[in-house]
Design a protein around this motif. Sequence first.
Motif, PDB file in Angstrom:
ATOM      1  N   ARG A 182       0.832  -1.212   0.000  1.00 46.57           N
ATOM      2  CA  ARG A 182       0.000   0.000   0.000  1.00 46.57           C
ATOM      3  C   ARG A 182       0.857   1.248   0.000  1.00 46.57           C
ATOM      4  O   ARG A 182       0.562   2.212   0.698  1.00 46.57           O
ATOM      5  CB  ARG A 182      -0.943   0.006   1.202  1.00 46.57           C
ATOM      6  N   GLU A 235      -6.546  -8.101  -2.117  1.00 44.22           N
ATOM      7  CA  GLU A 235      -6.816  -6.671  -2.229  1.00 44.22           C
ATOM      8  C   GLU A 235      -5.575  -5.858  -1.943  1.00 44.22           C
ATOM      9  O   GLU A 235      -5.303  -4.873  -2.603  1.00 44.22           O
ATOM     10  CB  GLU A 235      -7.910  -6.258  -1.239  1.00 44.22           C
ATOM     11  N   LYS A 238       4.993 -23.067  26.497  1.00 43.29           N
ATOM     12  CA  LYS A 238       3.813 -22.453  25.888  1.00 43.29           C
ATOM     13  C   LYS A 238       4.243 -21.456  24.824  1.00 43.29           C
ATOM     14  O   LYS A 238       5.018 -20.550  25.094  1.00 43.29           O
ATOM     15  CB  LYS A 238       3.002 -21.764  26.982  1.00 43.29           C
ATOM     16  N   SER A 281       1.183 -16.278  21.891  1.00 48.44           N
ATOM     17  CA  SER A 281      -0.062 -16.192  21.119  1.00 48.44           C
ATOM     18  C   SER A 281       0.115 -15.243  19.942  1.00 48.44           C
ATOM     19  O   SER A 281       1.020 -14.413  19.926  1.00 48.44           O
ATOM     20  CB  SER A 281      -1.193 -15.684  22.008  1.00 48.44           C
ATOM     21  N   LEU A 282      -0.780 -15.379  18.978  1.00 48.43           N
ATOM     22  CA  LEU A 282      -0.758 -14.471  17.826  1.00 48.43           C
ATOM     23  C   LEU A 282      -0.882 -13.035  18.322  1.00 48.43           C
ATOM     24  O   LEU A 282      -0.209 -12.124  17.836  1.00 48.43           O
ATOM     25  CB  LEU A 282      -1.936 -14.766  16.892  1.00 48.43           C
ATOM     26  N   ILE A 283      -1.748 -12.856  19.302  1.00 48.62           N
ATOM     27  CA  ILE A 283      -2.012 -11.509  19.814  1.00 48.62           C
ATOM     28  C   ILE A 283      -0.748 -10.911  20.414  1.00 48.62           C
ATOM     29  O   ILE A 283      -0.406  -9.752  20.188  1.00 48.62           O
ATOM     30  CB  ILE A 283      -3.164 -11.559  20.837  1.00 48.62           C
ATOM     31  N   GLU A 284      -0.042 -11.754  21.174  1.00 46.30           N
ATOM     32  CA  GLU A 284       1.204 -11.308  21.805  1.00 46.30           C
ATOM     33  C   GLU A 284       2.232 -10.890  20.745  1.00 46.30           C
ATOM     34  O   GLU A 284       2.918  -9.881  20.869  1.00 46.30           O
ATOM     35  CB  GLU A 284       1.760 -12.508  22.561  1.00 46.30           C
ATOM     36  N   LYS A 340       1.678 -10.074  17.558  1.00 46.60           N
ATOM     37  CA  LYS A 340       1.269  -8.897  16.794  1.00 46.60           C
ATOM     38  C   LYS A 340       1.503  -7.643  17.620  1.00 46.60           C
ATOM     39  O   LYS A 340       1.915  -6.607  17.111  1.00 46.60           O
ATOM     40  CB  LYS A 340      -0.194  -9.019  16.376  1.00 46.60           C
ATOM     41  N   ARG A 341       1.274  -7.755  18.926  1.00 42.46           N
ATOM     42  CA  ARG A 341       1.481  -6.590  19.769  1.00 42.46           C
ATOM     43  C   ARG A 341       2.945  -6.223  19.823  1.00 42.46           C
ATOM     44  O   ARG A 341       3.313  -5.055  19.769  1.00 42.46           O
ATOM     45  CB  ARG A 341       0.952  -6.827  21.178  1.00 42.46           C
ATOM     46  N   ALA A 396       3.583  -4.393  16.709  1.00 38.62           N
ATOM     47  CA  ALA A 396       2.935  -3.084  16.691  1.00 38.62           C
ATOM     48  C   ALA A 396       3.668  -2.097  17.588  1.00 38.62           C
ATOM     49  O   ALA A 396       3.655  -0.887  17.334  1.00 38.62           O
ATOM     50  CB  ALA A 396       1.478  -3.209  17.125  1.00 38.62           C
ATOM     51  N   LEU A 444       2.681   0.225  11.975  1.00 44.29           N
ATOM     52  CA  LEU A 444       1.588  -0.742  11.951  1.00 44.29           C
ATOM     53  C   LEU A 444       1.469  -1.500  10.632  1.00 44.29           C
ATOM     54  O   LEU A 444       1.082  -2.661  10.607  1.00 44.29           O
ATOM     55  CB  LEU A 444       0.256  -0.054  12.281  1.00 44.29           C
ATOM     56  N   VAL A 481       3.182  -4.981  10.514  1.00 45.12           N
ATOM     57  CA  VAL A 481       2.766  -6.137  11.309  1.00 45.12           C
ATOM     58  C   VAL A 481       2.375  -7.252  10.330  1.00 45.12           C
ATOM     59  O   VAL A 481       1.606  -7.022   9.404  1.00 45.12           O
ATOM     60  CB  VAL A 481       1.563  -5.784  12.212  1.00 45.12           C
TER      61      VAL A 481
END
Lengths: 91, 523
Positions: free
Chosen positions: B429, B460, B475, B478-481, B483-484, B487, B492, B495
């Motif tokens: 982009r 797109e 363990k 996580s994906l969230i961890e 990505k954070r 970020a 952004l 990411v």
Amino acid sequence: MLYTMEEPKKSVKEYILQEFLPGENPDELTDSTPLITGGILDSMAIMRLITFLEEHFRIELQAYETGLDHLNSISDIAKLVQSKLPVKVVG
Amino acid sequence: MVVQQALHQFLDHSARKFPDHIALDEFGIGTITYRDLASLSDRLRDGLYHLGVRRGDRVGVYLRKSIDAVAAIFGILKTGAAYVPVDPGSPASRNAYIFNNCSVKAVILENRYEKNLAAEMGQGREMPKLFLLEGTGGGLPLRQALEAAQEKDPAPTGDTESPSLDELAYILYTSGTTGGPKGVMLSHRNAISFVDWCSETFDPNEKDRFSSHAPFHFDLSILDLYLSIKHGATLVLIGEEVGRDPVRLAPLVSEKRISIWYSTPSILSLLVQLGKLEQYDYSALRTVLFAGEVFPVKHLRLLKTLLPRPRYYNLYGPTETNVCTFYEIPNRIPEDRTQPFPIGKTCSHLRTKVVDIQGQEVPVGEEGELCVSGPGVTQGYWNLPEQSVTAFLENGFDQRWYKTGDVVVEGEGGDYVFVGRQDRMVKKRGYRIELGEIEACLYGHPKVKEVAVIALPGEEAGILVKAFLSCREGKRPSLIELKRLCAENLPLYMVPDIITYLDTLPKTSTDKIDYQRLKEMLG
């Protein structure tokens, strides 16, 4: 139909997990997990989320409602959705 | 100075001029004079002719670094053939692939490698002739093998060939980012034009003592071998084991009074951190050359502090061109400088230009791909006609420009600055993304073991950034961890879109992450 805050939260969470966090443990995504500043939703994802919200809840969002202030957590999104819904008392 | 007609004539010329000078010093084993090295290579030349080697053939060299290996190289060159050196530390399957790929007529190898090589090469093809040595060291095993062959079946004395400058002198195989290793074809002209530039720039003489740190299958060895021998200097052969051990290497450089050092930066970083350099006398060292990677400035600064006398040069260039730009490190490096030094200005025997995606030159100060033209540039890849065409800019004129795949920008003072590998930089982009930066960020997570980030065509968004990782025990994050983490450290738009966990990342035969395989993975 009476919408509590729980319904929007549930379907929004399901949508986000399915579309943007495939395979993730649902417990990791909380109501306050930062979605935009946490890198989970980028600008394309936000557009898709808005389309989902508008179609699923039959609401219309204004441009100023589609930014960081309103969409950065499941709580915030639910609040926004709630504010757009007609509230009827069942009785 | 004799006009060079072929690479091996450097040896014969120096043997006439400095017959008793030490040509090679094999650390811990022994030395050999120019006269003896020349004569040993002549005898191998004759042995190779007797095996059927002819001008234009390829001959493999599967030997550990030694006087024997150098004599082998010159013996091959003297037949007018090209030598194909392989890494004895690589799997036999890779070396067999290389020898089959360029159809070597013969291979000079230590008998310890014979069984595995024969097993891998077999497979219904005709085996090349094998010239076996019991081992390597000081030239003795080579001498013995020649004597034994002479007794059994004497080879007639022959003549040294004089191939034309554009005939091949050697083929160096590099790991391609796609598919198997590619054989970069290098001619006498390619090597000699480079060596002559070195003579002009570093002004060596017969009293110099060169390090031979790089293995013979890396193109850094071209400077070591041929610049040293051209000037009648001494080349100190450093084997692989000592070469990666800073504790043993540091005293060696001092003891052997090395005056010109050439290596990748990583061993210099190790030397400066672990070699206890302040204990030794490096008064003989006058020139330090490094190439192949970025040299972290803090280590370079420390090295210059410990060893202030020598001149330091950053050399840059892919195997396809050998060194094409160079930069002399300034005397003083400011304490707060962290930015790597420029790759510098074009070597005088070559021309460079910086182009955009369409192949048009960009205005000065804009980024683009570095392209190189001139006598140092390869004719192409062995038996890869398509890649040999696509690696060059299409040009109506008779100048061929090799596309390095490196993005540079011309900075202050006309020095090129290295920006990144082109295939590791993508646009999403409109934003420029360096995939390596995303990897570096993910490595920051303590649970992450290996990371590879690639770009794939997306629907797109144009491109999709996909990260593969393998995690340490326990363990997984996580994906969230993850990505954070991105970020918080990257813009952004950098990411990753998709993060995939793997038990382990696929590797190539040279033990690097196999990006091609990752691109081909579904899901």
